[in-house]
Design an enzyme around this catalytic site. Structure first.
Site, PDB file in Angstrom:
ATOM      1  CB  VAL A  81     -11.254 -35.719   1.719  1.00 40.26           C
ATOM      2  CG1 VAL A  81     -10.023 -36.099   0.942  1.00 40.26           C
ATOM      3  CG2 VAL A  81     -12.171 -36.919   1.901  1.00 40.26           C
ATOM      4  CG  HIS A  82     -15.147 -36.284   4.847  1.00 48.08           C
ATOM      5  ND1 HIS A  82     -15.656 -37.542   5.042  1.00 48.08           N
ATOM      6  CD2 HIS A  82     -15.234 -36.064   3.517  1.00 48.08           C
ATOM      7  CE1 HIS A  82     -16.036 -38.061   3.892  1.00 48.08           C
ATOM      8  NE2 HIS A  82     -15.773 -37.192   2.944  1.00 48.08           N
ATOM      9  CG  LEU A  83     -10.650 -30.982   6.517  1.00 48.94           C
ATOM     10  CD1 LEU A  83     -10.166 -30.200   5.317  1.00 48.94           C
ATOM     11  CD2 LEU A  83      -9.538 -31.117   7.524  1.00 48.94           C
ATOM     12  CB  VAL A 100     -10.695 -34.722  10.289  1.00 51.56           C
ATOM     13  CG1 VAL A 100     -10.265 -33.273  10.303  1.00 51.56           C
ATOM     14  CG2 VAL A 100      -9.764 -35.558  11.152  1.00 51.56           C
ATOM     15  CG  HIS A 101     -15.155 -38.450   8.820  1.00 56.89           C
ATOM     16  ND1 HIS A 101     -16.094 -38.108   7.874  1.00 56.89           N
ATOM     17  CD2 HIS A 101     -15.805 -38.366  10.010  1.00 56.89           C
ATOM     18  CE1 HIS A 101     -17.248 -37.833   8.467  1.00 56.89           C
ATOM     19  NE2 HIS A 101     -17.090 -37.983   9.759  1.00 56.89           N
TER      20      HIS A 101
END
Lengths: 488, 116
Positions: A420-422, A265-266
């Site tokens: 929100v980035h997976l 993730v981020h």
């Protein structure tokens, strides 16, 4: 609305599970190649414009679990997933980044991805940009966006406006074009394209498991939104439910291997910044990003409707509360890192939802702290009167001298960390010690099960990943179409 | 009278706690609004994914037991003021949901909860 009602018994030559950036593009490519395609989406079709962007109503209608989802850890990391026709493309910021060339090259080498040519991926990216109308905002950027530009330029930091998939009025766009002012998400682009080529989309239908025999999947068991159970028979299946749901479905189907073990993730931390003039935009996000420290660290703007401003202030409410009355002069910003930590997705028998965990490394924690301090500095340089970092015990930052206190007081365990980035839960490549799927997305150990979404990205790309997801999904779907002949 | 199983349902656990927390944080929030916020928090809690819901239920039961004893709320307040892993996440979740709702629904609410 192009969706049709789900029935208990359905069949298709190709079943596509999920209708987001991976599923919609896969369906469009395969339907246009002549395959009989059925797209199954667990959520509902929500017409764009019928809900306020970034509102609680949108979270209720278009997010999984109403937006209350978390990767457990110290600290836990809040994340969001789309659960509606179009998936995450309906709810995200709409900012577009091309697949970075250096990242593609590293993936090809480190994960032994065959026939993975940068030129091919970038050519597909060109097509994607055309299809979803990637462009910059005409005219001047919004005030919260300009804060990022102004602060970065005062510090001499690299920054730019990020294009987005949005259709704006222009000389080449007819005035009566119903897409003007609309995000060119999957419900506006690839899903209608798939439907025009004959694909069927059903909504309100969850895939519980794939029935596997010796690596071959022949049917899926389903639960419809009214509780009825059903089955879908198919010849091939593409699992495109996103980086959490895709590995969970494979695990529920008893498919083993490198599935769900390398979630990337981020992680982001936030702050709210108050300025002299009103600048809050309630229904949109800033389009500038600061990339001076990329790929390790990047800065951008978040949704800032007053409820989300209150949320950003809530970690240190005892001292930040008074600021809420000034919400019109406040906007929320984030610092995102490229994490070296990893997480896991585990489906557990008897539980409907998978257990998601994530462990930040020591370096990640330090980077979140230094990122937040740098972001606060950028806000001061942009003219912020007060900055409110989102962690318990945070000080109000009014001048450069306060940044040392911020740095000393910060601890990731006290912060509201979210993402929100997976991605990366079924990495693609031929190295079976690292990868859950082969170089084109077919799950290792299976003959007709493909994954084609963010799960395939071998690592977090360091940029908004949707463009990369779409380009890779189209590449893989085309390879599949070339290798398999449609039945009819 | 609620059955035994209802007593362990998450909405029954988070509701009274959210009431106490809001009364403490935002003492001038009108009763009708507070009720609406608590109902929202209960509805959100009911939708939390299964394993997380189990964890929230366990911690919620701990807080419910704590505030049921004399002086328990004071202890709970001390716990909430500390950046404790796990235990601290529960009030943080309730507070986050509540505040997000209040200021989206009534954006000019004052920090005390009062209507301007």
């Amino acid at each position: 609305m192009i969706a049709v009602a789900a029935t208990a018994e359905m069949d298709a030559e190709v079943l596509v599970v999920g209708s987001g950036a991976g599923g919609a593009t896969t369906a469009a490519v395969l339907a246009e190649a002549g395959f009989d395609v059925l797209i199954v989406e667990e959520g509902e079709w929500v017409e764009q414009g019928s809900v306020v962007p970034f509102s609680l109503e949108q979270m209720d209608r278009q997010y999984r679990a109403g937006g209350v989802t978390v990767a457990l850890g110290l600290p836990s990391i809040a994340y969001t997933e789309g659960r509606c026709a179009g998936g995450g493309t309906e709810i995200n910021s709409g900012l577009y980044r091309r697949p970075p060339d250096d990242v593609l090259q590293r993936w090809a080498i480190d994960f032994h991805i065959r026939e993975f040519e940068n030129d091919e991926v970038q050519t597909i990216a060109d097509e994607v940009e055309e299809a979803i109308s990637v462009c910059t905002v005409p005219g001047t950027p919004s005030a919260p966006s300009d804060v990022l530009r102004r602060g970065a330029e005062a510090l001499g930091w690299q920054n730019s406006e990020i294009p987005r998939w949005m259709k704006y009025p222009g000389k080449d766009t007819p005035a009566d074009d119903s897409n003007i002012g609309q995000r060119q998400s999957m419900t506006r682009t690839y899903l209608p394209r798939a439907a025009a080529a004959g694909a069927r989309l059903v909504v309100g239908c969850r895939i519980d498991a794939l029935q596997m025999t010796s690596g071959f999947a022949s049917e899926a068991t389903t639960t419809l939104s009214d509780g009825r159970r059903g089955t879908i028979r198919f010849r091939h299946v593409f699992v495109c439910g996103g980086a959490i749901q895709s590995p969970a479905l494979l695990q529920r189907s008893r498919i083993s291997g490198r599935i769900g073990r390398s979630l990337a993730v981020h992680p982001t931390v936030k702050l709210a910044a108050r300025f002299a003039d009103e600048l809050n935009v309630t229904d949109d996000v800033p389009v500038h990003q600061v990339k001076e420290f990329a790929p390790d660290l990047s800065f951008g703007g978040s949704a800032s409707q007053p409820g989300l401003v209150a949320l950003a202030l809530s970690d240190q409410w005892s001292t930040f509360a008074r600021a809420i009355t000034d919400w019109r002069r406040i906007s929320v910003y984030y610092a995102a890192i490229t994490s070296e930590g990893r997480g896991r997705v585990r489906a557990v028998r008897g539980l409907r939802d998978p257990i998601v965990t994530y462990a930040l490394t020591r370096r990640d924690r330090a980077l979140l702290g230094s990122g937040l301090a740098r972001l606060a500095l950028l806000m001061l340089e942009a003219g912020a009167e007060e900055v409110y970092p989102s962690f318990r015990g945070a000080p109000v930052v009014r001048k450069r001298g306060d940044l040392a206190t911020l740095g000393a007081d910060f601890a990731a365990a006290r912060a509201s960390v979210m993402t929100v980035h997976l991605c990366s839960t079924v990495p693609m490549g031929e190295d079976t010690d690292k990868c859950g799927a082969n170089s084109f997305g077919r799950v290792h150990g299976t003959t007709n099960v493909w994954v084609n979404d963010a799960s395939l990205l071998p690592t977090a790309p360091g940029v908004n990943p949707q463009g990369t997801v779409m380009a890779l999904a189209i590449r893989n779907a085309r390879r599949f179409a070339d290798a398999e002949r449609p039945r009819g | 009278m609620a059955s035994d199983s209802r007593l362990f349902q998450l909405d029954r656990i988070v509701g009274p706690f959210a009431e106490l927390l809001l009364a403490e944080d935002l003492p001038l929030l009108p009763t009708g609004r507070r009720t609406e916020v608590v109902q929202f928090v209960q509805r959100k809690a009911a939708g939390i994914p299964s394993f997380t819901r189990f964890g929230v239920t366990v911690i919620g039961l701990f807080y419910r037991a704590l505030v049921a004893v004399p002086g328990g709320w004071m202890v709970a307040r001390i716990l909430m003021s500390r950046p404790l892993p796990i235990l601290g996440e529960y009030p943080r979740l309730i507070r986050s949901l509540s505040y997000a709702y209040i200021w989206e629904r009534w954006p000019d609410t004052l920090p005390t909860g009062a209507c301007p």
